[in-house]
Design a protein around this motif. Structure first.
Motif, PDB file in Angstrom:
ATOM      1  N   PHE A   6       0.854  -1.195   0.000  1.00  0.00           N
ATOM      2  CA  PHE A   6       0.000   0.000   0.000  1.00  0.00           C
ATOM      3  C   PHE A   6       0.887   1.241   0.000  1.00  0.00           C
ATOM      4  O   PHE A   6       1.853   1.298   0.761  1.00  0.00           O
ATOM      5  N   PRO A   7       0.565   2.246  -0.795  1.00  0.00           N
ATOM      6  CA  PRO A   7      -0.493   2.318  -1.800  1.00  0.00           C
ATOM      7  C   PRO A   7       0.119   2.148  -3.198  1.00  0.00           C
ATOM      8  O   PRO A   7       0.451   3.129  -3.855  1.00  0.00           O
ATOM      9  N   GLU A   8       0.283   0.925  -3.636  1.00  0.00           N
ATOM     10  CA  GLU A   8       0.945   0.685  -4.912  1.00  0.00           C
ATOM     11  C   GLU A   8       0.082  -0.230  -5.789  1.00  0.00           C
ATOM     12  O   GLU A   8      -1.139  -0.236  -5.667  1.00  0.00           O
ATOM     13  N   SER A   9       0.701  -1.008  -6.663  1.00  0.00           N
ATOM     14  CA  SER A   9      -0.017  -1.886  -7.581  1.00  0.00           C
ATOM     15  C   SER A   9       1.008  -2.834  -8.201  1.00  0.00           C
ATOM     16  O   SER A   9       2.183  -2.834  -7.798  1.00  0.00           O
ATOM     17  N   TRP A  10       0.603  -3.586  -9.210  1.00  0.00           N
ATOM     18  CA  TRP A  10       1.540  -4.463  -9.922  1.00  0.00           C
ATOM     19  C   TRP A  10       2.760  -3.690 -10.393  1.00  0.00           C
ATOM     20  O   TRP A  10       3.866  -4.238 -10.487  1.00  0.00           O
ATOM     21  N   HIS A  11       2.556  -2.386 -10.680  1.00  0.00           N
ATOM     22  CA  HIS A  11       3.599  -1.553 -11.269  1.00  0.00           C
ATOM     23  C   HIS A  11       4.831  -1.438 -10.372  1.00  0.00           C
ATOM     24  O   HIS A  11       5.929  -1.149 -10.858  1.00  0.00           O
ATOM     25  N   SER A  12       4.672  -1.673  -9.075  1.00  0.00           N
ATOM     26  CA  SER A  12       5.819  -1.564  -8.163  1.00  0.00           C
ATOM     27  C   SER A  12       6.899  -2.595  -8.480  1.00  0.00           C
ATOM     28  O   SER A  12       8.052  -2.438  -8.074  1.00  0.00           O
ATOM     29  N   TRP A  13       6.536  -3.647  -9.234  1.00  0.00           N
ATOM     30  CA  TRP A  13       7.482  -4.706  -9.591  1.00  0.00           C
ATOM     31  C   TRP A  13       7.990  -4.565 -11.022  1.00  0.00           C
ATOM     32  O   TRP A  13       8.606  -5.499 -11.558  1.00  0.00           O
ATOM     33  N   SER A  14       7.749  -3.436 -11.662  1.00  0.00           N
ATOM     34  CA  SER A  14       8.053  -3.308 -13.089  1.00  0.00           C
ATOM     35  C   SER A  14       9.538  -3.481 -13.402  1.00  0.00           C
ATOM     36  O   SER A  14       9.903  -3.886 -14.517  1.00  0.00           O
ATOM     37  N   HIS A  15      10.421  -3.189 -12.434  1.00  0.00           N
ATOM     38  CA  HIS A  15      11.857  -3.376 -12.654  1.00  0.00           C
ATOM     39  C   HIS A  15      12.272  -4.830 -12.430  1.00  0.00           C
ATOM     40  O   HIS A  15      13.170  -5.331 -13.109  1.00  0.00           O
ATOM     41  N   GLN A  16      11.643  -5.499 -11.464  1.00  0.00           N
ATOM     42  CA  GLN A  16      12.055  -6.855 -11.112  1.00  0.00           C
ATOM     43  C   GLN A  16      11.458  -7.908 -12.045  1.00  0.00           C
ATOM     44  O   GLN A  16      12.048  -8.981 -12.214  1.00  0.00           O
ATOM     45  N   ASP A  22       5.851  -4.659   1.786  1.00  0.00           N
ATOM     46  CA  ASP A  22       4.910  -3.888   2.592  1.00  0.00           C
ATOM     47  C   ASP A  22       3.737  -4.798   2.961  1.00  0.00           C
ATOM     48  O   ASP A  22       3.935  -5.875   3.507  1.00  0.00           O
ATOM     49  N   TRP A  23       2.489  -4.395   2.678  1.00  0.00           N
ATOM     50  CA  TRP A  23       1.357  -5.286   2.961  1.00  0.00           C
ATOM     51  C   TRP A  23       1.504  -6.586   2.183  1.00  0.00           C
ATOM     52  O   TRP A  23       1.116  -7.660   2.654  1.00  0.00           O
ATOM     53  N   GLY A  24       2.059  -6.510   0.992  1.00  0.00           N
ATOM     54  CA  GLY A  24       2.300  -7.733   0.236  1.00  0.00           C
ATOM     55  C   GLY A  24       3.258  -8.665   0.954  1.00  0.00           C
ATOM     56  O   GLY A  24       3.166  -9.897   0.817  1.00  0.00           O
ATOM     57  N   PHE A  68       1.963   7.683 -12.833  1.00  0.00           N
ATOM     58  CA  PHE A  68       1.231   6.423 -12.917  1.00  0.00           C
ATOM     59  C   PHE A  68       0.343   6.235 -11.691  1.00  0.00           C
ATOM     60  O   PHE A  68      -0.848   5.919 -11.812  1.00  0.00           O
ATOM     61  N   TYR A  69       0.912   6.423 -10.498  1.00  0.00           N
ATOM     62  CA  TYR A  69       0.142   6.191  -9.280  1.00  0.00           C
ATOM     63  C   TYR A  69      -0.955   7.232  -9.085  1.00  0.00           C
ATOM     64  O   TYR A  69      -2.058   6.910  -8.612  1.00  0.00           O
ATOM     65  N   VAL A  70      -0.681   8.472  -9.425  1.00  0.00           N
ATOM     66  CA  VAL A  70      -1.712   9.507  -9.321  1.00  0.00           C
ATOM     67  C   VAL A  70      -2.904   9.155 -10.211  1.00  0.00           C
ATOM     68  O   VAL A  70      -4.062   9.183  -9.773  1.00  0.00           O
ATOM     69  N   ALA A  71      -2.629   8.783 -11.449  1.00  0.00           N
ATOM     70  CA  ALA A  71      -3.710   8.425 -12.370  1.00  0.00           C
ATOM     71  C   ALA A  71      -4.467   7.197 -11.888  1.00  0.00           C
ATOM     72  O   ALA A  71      -5.704   7.134 -11.966  1.00  0.00           O
ATOM     73  N   GLU A  72      -3.737   6.217 -11.367  1.00  0.00           N
ATOM     74  CA  GLU A  72      -4.363   4.977 -10.901  1.00  0.00           C
ATOM     75  C   GLU A  72      -5.324   5.251  -9.755  1.00  0.00           C
ATOM     76  O   GLU A  72      -6.468   4.766  -9.748  1.00  0.00           O
ATOM     77  N   GLY A  77      -9.588   5.595  -6.218  1.00  0.00           N
ATOM     78  CA  GLY A  77      -9.648   6.001  -4.823  1.00  0.00           C
ATOM     79  C   GLY A  77      -8.884   5.031  -3.938  1.00  0.00           C
ATOM     80  O   GLY A  77      -8.351   4.014  -4.404  1.00  0.00           O
ATOM     81  N   LEU A  78      -8.839   5.335  -2.632  1.00  0.00           N
ATOM     82  CA  LEU A  78      -8.100   4.493  -1.687  1.00  0.00           C
ATOM     83  C   LEU A  78      -8.992   3.671  -0.772  1.00  0.00           C
ATOM     84  O   LEU A  78      -8.510   2.845  -0.010  1.00  0.00           O
ATOM     85  N   HIS A  79     -10.302   3.886  -0.842  1.00  0.00           N
ATOM     86  CA  HIS A  79     -11.204   3.298   0.155  1.00  0.00           C
ATOM     87  C   HIS A  79     -11.059   1.787   0.257  1.00  0.00           C
ATOM     88  O   HIS A  79     -10.903   1.228   1.346  1.00  0.00           O
ATOM     89  N   HIS A  80     -11.142   1.081  -0.872  1.00  0.00           N
ATOM     90  CA  HIS A  80     -11.125  -0.381  -0.826  1.00  0.00           C
ATOM     91  C   HIS A  80      -9.774  -0.906  -0.351  1.00  0.00           C
ATOM     92  O   HIS A  80      -9.715  -1.882   0.421  1.00  0.00           O
ATOM     93  N   ALA A  81      -8.691  -0.280  -0.781  1.00  0.00           N
ATOM     94  CA  ALA A  81      -7.362  -0.723  -0.355  1.00  0.00           C
ATOM     95  C   ALA A  81      -7.186  -0.588   1.153  1.00  0.00           C
ATOM     96  O   ALA A  81      -6.521  -1.412   1.794  1.00  0.00           O
TER      97      ALA A  81
END
Length: 350
Positions: free
Chosen positions: A30-40, A98-100, A247-251, A256-260
């Motif tokens: 949190f607060p990220e997405s699949w994109h946090s792994w784009s380098h790995q 993180d949460w992951g 990317f994260y701003v658009a996402e 929103g952040l509510h569900h996360a």
């Protein structure tokens, strides 16, 4: 790198995938997405593995159930098991940040029949409590809401209390997603510290020192305060943040952040659900990757010291230098190399 969707555990998951070979499931925080792994992802694929990074439940283009208890840890683990099955596999190595990381540890802890190895980034194994915080409850001795009150003390609040209170953090962020994400990412990165800052040694610091540090930090605020009032704005964007911020701003402007945030709202329930596993060690091979300027790594100092008992098949503890909380983006190459090194120990052990 391909992007697809799949149905698993009754939910729809968007994911990015690259490579062929044994499955490696990459879980974001949190607060990220699949994109946090784009380098790995390409590094793992090039090493001979199938790297899959989903948007987890409540995030990105994946399903967002409405009920809070739909985000309980047992359901999140079931998502991971379902993803392995939906991808046509019977087992995987699970890697989380993180949460992951909390989810990855728990998946390996409770389903070692599916997850044959685990790498946790930033957050050490915290047992029932998921997040080991400042030595107050490193393995879930207290329920998380009680831990928060102990850490904060009278007339103060631990930041997670603000995040789950009503719309809390979601309402703050949605006023201006750009400045919120800019300042949130910067404030918990290594760039917020001056070049001559000497971080404490996470391997030798005492729980009492960690608690004192936590109470003096932005993680504990006056009751009624806004979380973002303690964030720091960067004078200039570091390269890693400039690369990903839009990317994260658009996402999150879209979702929103509510569900996360429901992941945090379930932590007391998670503590109850994980009671049957209390005292059991993680049975599969493991690696921990932390960083010297990451408050979450520091919080877990006592949990890291307990690894010989709680994670007896740990192959290595890696502490990255001059790196903050956003390990996969601040130190992308070192992170990828460490993960690949762990994967190869599993292959060589066969």
């Amino acid at each position: 790198m391909l992007q697809r969707t799949v149905t698993a555990n009754g939910q729809r998951f968007h994911y990015a995938e690259q490579g062929e070979g044994p499955l490696v499931l990459l879980l974001h925080g949190f607060p990220e997405s699949w994109h946090s792994w784009s380098h790995q992802i390409p590094m793992i694929a090039e090493a001979g593995y199938r790297a899959v990074a989903p948007d987890l439940r409540g995030y990105g283009r994946s399903s967002k159930p409405r009920r809070v208890d739909d985000y309980r840890i047992t359901e999140l683990v079931a998502d991971c098991v379902g993803l392995v099955e939906a991808l046509g596999e019977t087992e995987a190595v699970v890697v989380g940040h993180d949460w992951g990381s909390m989810l990855a540890w728990t998946a390996a802890w409770t389903r070692p029949d599916v997850f044959r190895g685990v790498v946790g980034l930033s957050v050490a194994f915290g047992g029932r409590g998921l997040l080991p915080v400042a030595g107050v409850s490193s393995l879930g001795e207290l329920r998380p809401s009680e831990v928060h009150r102990v850490i904060a003390g009278p007339d103060k609040a631990f930041y997670q209390e603000i995040w789950i209170d009503g719309e809390g953090l979601a309402a703050e962020a949605e006023e201006d997603m750009y400045t919120f994400f800019r300042d949130q990412f910067h404030s918990f990165s290594g760039d917020v510290y001056p070049a001559d800052h000497q971080p404490p040694n996470v391997l030798t610091i005492s729980p009492e020192e960690v608690l004192e540090f936590t109470r003096a930090s932005g993680a504990v605020v006056d009751r009624g305060s806004r979380f973002r009032s303690g964030l720091v704005s960067p004078e200039t964007l570091p390269e890693w943040l400039a690369r990903d911020l839009d990317f994260y701003v658009a996402e999150y402007e879209r979702t929103g952040l509510h569900h996360a945030l429901n992941w945090y709202r379930c932590m007391d329930l998670d503590w109850e659900l994980l009671a049957p596993y209390e005292g059991r060690p993680i049975e599969v091979p493991a690696m921990f990757i932390g960083s010297d300027l990451d408050v979450a790594t520091l919080w877990g100092a006592e949990a890291i010291a307990n690894f010989p008992t709680t994670v007896p098949r740990l192959t290595e503890t890696v502490i990255l230098e001059r790196c903050g909380h956003w390990i996969t983006r601040e130190a992308p190459v070192a992170t990828g190399e460490a993960i690949v090194r762990f994967l190869r120990t599993l292959s060589s052990a066969k």
